[in-house]
Write a protein that holds these residues in place. Structure first.
Motif, PDB file in Angstrom:
ATOM      1  N   TYR A  30       0.891  -1.477  -0.399  1.00  0.00           N
ATOM      2  CA  TYR A  30       0.365   0.050   0.061  1.00  0.00           C
ATOM      3  C   TYR A  30       1.153   1.514  -0.318  1.00  0.00           C
ATOM      4  O   TYR A  30       0.240   2.472  -0.241  1.00  0.00           O
ATOM      5  CB  TYR A  30      -0.661   0.074   1.392  1.00  0.00           C
ATOM      6  CG  TYR A  30      -2.479  -0.821   0.964  1.00  0.00           C
ATOM      7  CD1 TYR A  30      -2.612  -0.820  -0.038  1.00  0.00           C
ATOM      8  CD2 TYR A  30      -2.340  -2.407   2.467  1.00  0.00           C
ATOM      9  CE1 TYR A  30      -3.504  -1.702  -0.156  1.00  0.00           C
ATOM     10  CE2 TYR A  30      -3.009  -2.742   2.263  1.00  0.00           C
ATOM     11  CZ  TYR A  30      -3.979  -3.001   0.808  1.00  0.00           C
ATOM     12  OH  TYR A  30      -4.763  -4.163   1.031  1.00  0.00           O
ATOM     13  N   CYS A  48      -7.983  -3.600   3.803  1.00  0.00           N
ATOM     14  CA  CYS A  48      -8.109  -4.758   4.023  1.00  0.00           C
ATOM     15  C   CYS A  48      -8.218  -5.556   5.396  1.00  0.00           C
ATOM     16  O   CYS A  48      -7.648  -5.144   6.182  1.00  0.00           O
ATOM     17  CB  CYS A  48      -7.605  -5.662   2.557  1.00  0.00           C
ATOM     18  SG  CYS A  48      -5.851  -6.106   3.474  1.00  0.00           S
ATOM     19  N   HIS A  63      -7.145 -11.111   0.020  1.00  0.00           N
ATOM     20  CA  HIS A  63      -7.675 -10.153   0.260  1.00  0.00           C
ATOM     21  C   HIS A  63      -6.961  -8.531  -0.467  1.00  0.00           C
ATOM     22  O   HIS A  63      -7.487  -7.326  -0.292  1.00  0.00           O
ATOM     23  CB  HIS A  63      -7.878 -10.075   2.118  1.00  0.00           C
ATOM     24  CG  HIS A  63      -9.023 -11.076   2.330  1.00  0.00           C
ATOM     25  ND1 HIS A  63      -8.675 -11.242   3.406  1.00  0.00           N
ATOM     26  CD2 HIS A  63      -9.869 -11.691   1.959  1.00  0.00           C
ATOM     27  CE1 HIS A  63      -9.865 -12.349   3.800  1.00  0.00           C
ATOM     28  NE2 HIS A  63     -10.390 -12.153   2.506  1.00  0.00           N
ATOM     29  N   SER A  66      -7.187  -8.292  -3.506  1.00  0.00           N
ATOM     30  CA  SER A  66      -8.517  -7.558  -4.068  1.00  0.00           C
ATOM     31  C   SER A  66      -8.590  -5.493  -3.268  1.00  0.00           C
ATOM     32  O   SER A  66      -9.336  -4.999  -4.056  1.00  0.00           O
ATOM     33  CB  SER A  66      -9.801  -7.957  -3.270  1.00  0.00           C
ATOM     34  OG  SER A  66     -10.925  -7.738  -4.006  1.00  0.00           O
ATOM     35  N   ALA A  67      -8.464  -5.293  -2.626  1.00  0.00           N
ATOM     36  CA  ALA A  67      -8.460  -3.797  -2.194  1.00  0.00           C
ATOM     37  C   ALA A  67      -7.551  -3.389  -3.242  1.00  0.00           C
ATOM     38  O   ALA A  67      -8.048  -1.813  -2.921  1.00  0.00           O
ATOM     39  CB  ALA A  67      -8.072  -4.331  -0.580  1.00  0.00           C
ATOM     40  N   LEU A  68      -6.456  -3.354  -3.003  1.00  0.00           N
ATOM     41  CA  LEU A  68      -5.384  -2.892  -4.638  1.00  0.00           C
ATOM     42  C   LEU A  68      -6.152  -3.286  -6.452  1.00  0.00           C
ATOM     43  O   LEU A  68      -6.044  -2.508  -6.758  1.00  0.00           O
ATOM     44  CB  LEU A  68      -4.213  -3.409  -4.793  1.00  0.00           C
ATOM     45  CG  LEU A  68      -3.348  -3.693  -3.534  1.00  0.00           C
ATOM     46  CD1 LEU A  68      -2.177  -4.221  -3.410  1.00  0.00           C
ATOM     47  CD2 LEU A  68      -2.643  -2.274  -3.565  1.00  0.00           C
ATOM     48  N   GLY A  69      -6.892  -3.494  -6.189  1.00  0.00           N
ATOM     49  CA  GLY A  69      -8.360  -3.744  -7.748  1.00  0.00           C
ATOM     50  C   GLY A  69      -7.842  -4.685  -8.609  1.00  0.00           C
ATOM     51  O   GLY A  69      -7.693  -4.362 -10.258  1.00  0.00           O
ATOM     52  N   ILE A  70      -6.723  -5.481  -8.078  1.00  0.00           N
ATOM     53  CA  ILE A  70      -6.125  -6.019  -8.921  1.00  0.00           C
ATOM     54  C   ILE A  70      -6.980  -8.024  -8.918  1.00  0.00           C
ATOM     55  O   ILE A  70      -7.518  -8.259  -8.338  1.00  0.00           O
ATOM     56  CB  ILE A  70      -5.324  -6.986  -8.868  1.00  0.00           C
ATOM     57  CG1 ILE A  70      -4.119  -5.698  -8.445  1.00  0.00           C
ATOM     58  CG2 ILE A  70      -4.044  -7.605  -9.514  1.00  0.00           C
ATOM     59  CD1 ILE A  70      -2.289  -5.539  -7.959  1.00  0.00           C
ATOM     60  N   GLU A  71      -7.900  -8.050 -10.159  1.00  0.00           N
ATOM     61  CA  GLU A  71      -8.647  -8.961 -10.142  1.00  0.00           C
ATOM     62  C   GLU A  71      -8.251 -10.328 -10.342  1.00  0.00           C
ATOM     63  O   GLU A  71      -9.072 -11.322 -10.599  1.00  0.00           O
ATOM     64  CB  GLU A  71      -9.838  -8.277 -11.255  1.00  0.00           C
ATOM     65  CG  GLU A  71     -10.251  -7.153 -10.448  1.00  0.00           C
ATOM     66  CD  GLU A  71     -11.052  -7.449  -9.210  1.00  0.00           C
ATOM     67  OE1 GLU A  71     -11.527  -8.887  -8.928  1.00  0.00           O
ATOM     68  OE2 GLU A  71     -11.235  -7.157  -8.668  1.00  0.00           O
TER      69      GLU A  71
END
Length: 90
Positions: A30, A48, A63, A66-71
């Motif tokens: 982050y 997260c 998690h 996902s919180a970083l926007g990496i799908e």
């Protein structure tokens, strides 16, 4: 906790993380220092979910991503060269 600056993780380093990471690694992902990460956890605003294991905090990599926007994990050219990505399409 030390005051020395940590460089943020690169995109590739984030994608190569194990199933769970320690709080220091999550904080690096982050781009925040460890002290800030602990403060955010105490406030309930860490980006997260964290898991408390004894006196330590762990973060599930799923998690974190996902919180970083990496799908999904992108395929890199050197992955193709190493034959790693070929199994995905067979």
């Amino acid at each position: 906790m030390t005051g020395r600056p940590q460089t943020p993780l690169t995109f590739r380093e984030v994608l190569d993380l194990p199933v769970s990471v320690d709080l220091r690694t999550a904080a690096r992902a982050y781009g925040i220092c460890l002290a800030t990460a602990y403060k955010l956890i105490a406030l309930g605003t860490f980006p997260c979910e964290t898991v408390r294991v004894g006196h330590r905090h762990r973060v599930l990599t799923a998690h974190l991503l996902s919180a970083l926007g990496i799908e999904e994990r992108p395929v890199y050219a050197d992955d193709l060269g190493d034959g790693v990505a070929l199994t995905l399409f067979d």
